[in-house]
Design a protein around this motif. Sequence first.
Motif, PDB file in Angstrom:
ATOM      1  N   GLU A   1       0.857  -1.188   0.000  1.00  0.00           N
ATOM      2  CA  GLU A   1       0.000   0.000   0.000  1.00  0.00           C
ATOM      3  C   GLU A   1       0.889   1.232   0.000  1.00  0.00           C
ATOM      4  OE1 GLU A   1      -2.284   2.716  -0.129  1.00  0.00           O
ATOM      5  OE2 GLU A   1      -3.642   1.064   0.409  1.00  0.00           O
ATOM      6  N   ASP A   2       0.692   2.144  -0.981  1.00  0.00           N
ATOM      7  CA  ASP A   2       1.579   3.307  -1.079  1.00  0.00           C
ATOM      8  C   ASP A   2       1.193   4.419  -0.108  1.00  0.00           C
ATOM      9  OD1 ASP A   2      -0.755   3.755  -2.600  1.00  0.00           O
ATOM     10  OD2 ASP A   2       0.234   5.342  -3.739  1.00  0.00           O
ATOM     11  N   ASP A   3      -0.046   4.436   0.375  1.00  0.00           N
ATOM     12  CA  ASP A   3      -0.444   5.419   1.382  1.00  0.00           C
ATOM     13  C   ASP A   3       0.096   4.951   2.734  1.00  0.00           C
ATOM     14  OD1 ASP A   3      -1.902   6.799   3.450  1.00  0.00           O
ATOM     15  OD2 ASP A   3      -3.345   7.418   1.921  1.00  0.00           O
ATOM     16  N   LYS A   4       1.119   5.638   3.219  1.00  0.00           N
ATOM     17  CA  LYS A   4       1.811   5.170   4.424  1.00  0.00           C
ATOM     18  C   LYS A   4       0.916   5.191   5.653  1.00  0.00           C
ATOM     19  CE  LYS A   4       6.409   6.347   2.739  1.00  0.00           C
ATOM     20  NZ  LYS A   4       7.678   7.085   2.962  1.00  0.00           N
ATOM     21  N   ASN A   5      -0.002   6.144   5.722  1.00  0.00           N
ATOM     22  CA  ASN A   5      -0.908   6.194   6.876  1.00  0.00           C
ATOM     23  C   ASN A   5      -1.844   4.988   6.893  1.00  0.00           C
ATOM     24  OD1 ASN A   5       0.115   8.619   7.901  1.00  0.00           O
ATOM     25  ND2 ASN A   5      -1.263   9.855   6.622  1.00  0.00           N
TER      26      ASN A   5
END
Length: 224
Positions: free
Chosen positions: A9-13
């Motif tokens: 997943e590229d969205d780190k949050n």
Amino acid sequence: MDSRILIIEDDKNIARIIQLELEHEGYKTSIAHSGREGLDILEQEKIDLIVLDVMIPELNGMEVLRRIRSTDDTIIVIMLTARDSVYDKVNGLDLGANDYMTKPFEIEELLARIRSNLRFRSVKESDVLSIQHLSIHTGPREVYANNELVELTRREYELLLYLAENKNRALEREQILNQVWGYDYFGDTNLIDVYIRYLRKKLQNLNGDSLIQTVRGVGYMMKE
């Protein structure tokens, strides 16, 4: 829990939230923020389940899934995407995804789907008895040697299954006869020798050495 989950997943949050929730549930986790990084982790670690976002850099989720399925059909893959078109869902499932979730999603639902998929795989694996090159699928009653289906009669299958369930144990002919043919069968124990020859012939066609060994003065043993 022993299951290891890879989050791509590229969205780190979002990746971090999923990781924290999974680790709270007892899973071991790894995170990748791109398709290539995810494939690199798969080369290095034994992964049981992947939470895979479609829109990731370098290689998108569909391409990552395609590459995974070209070499491995056992890893569970749950796709995540902000897109909810029927085409995307069908494409992902056709490529071999086990499940599909659309963003935004509730973390409780994701956890439930992870549990369900891992539980289903556990049940499936428990139905397969493997010894070296041989796999016995007890549900459909199928036998594979070197991934090739071996055609067996009902009695040949039951004999092979009994030997496999008692692998590395020397079994007497009388014992085999009672368990496979039944205690009310009063035939000659030489029948066992005939069926062992049938099995050896069918299995040796796909592997040079027979797994079924003769134990002199006793009977037979399937040795791993």
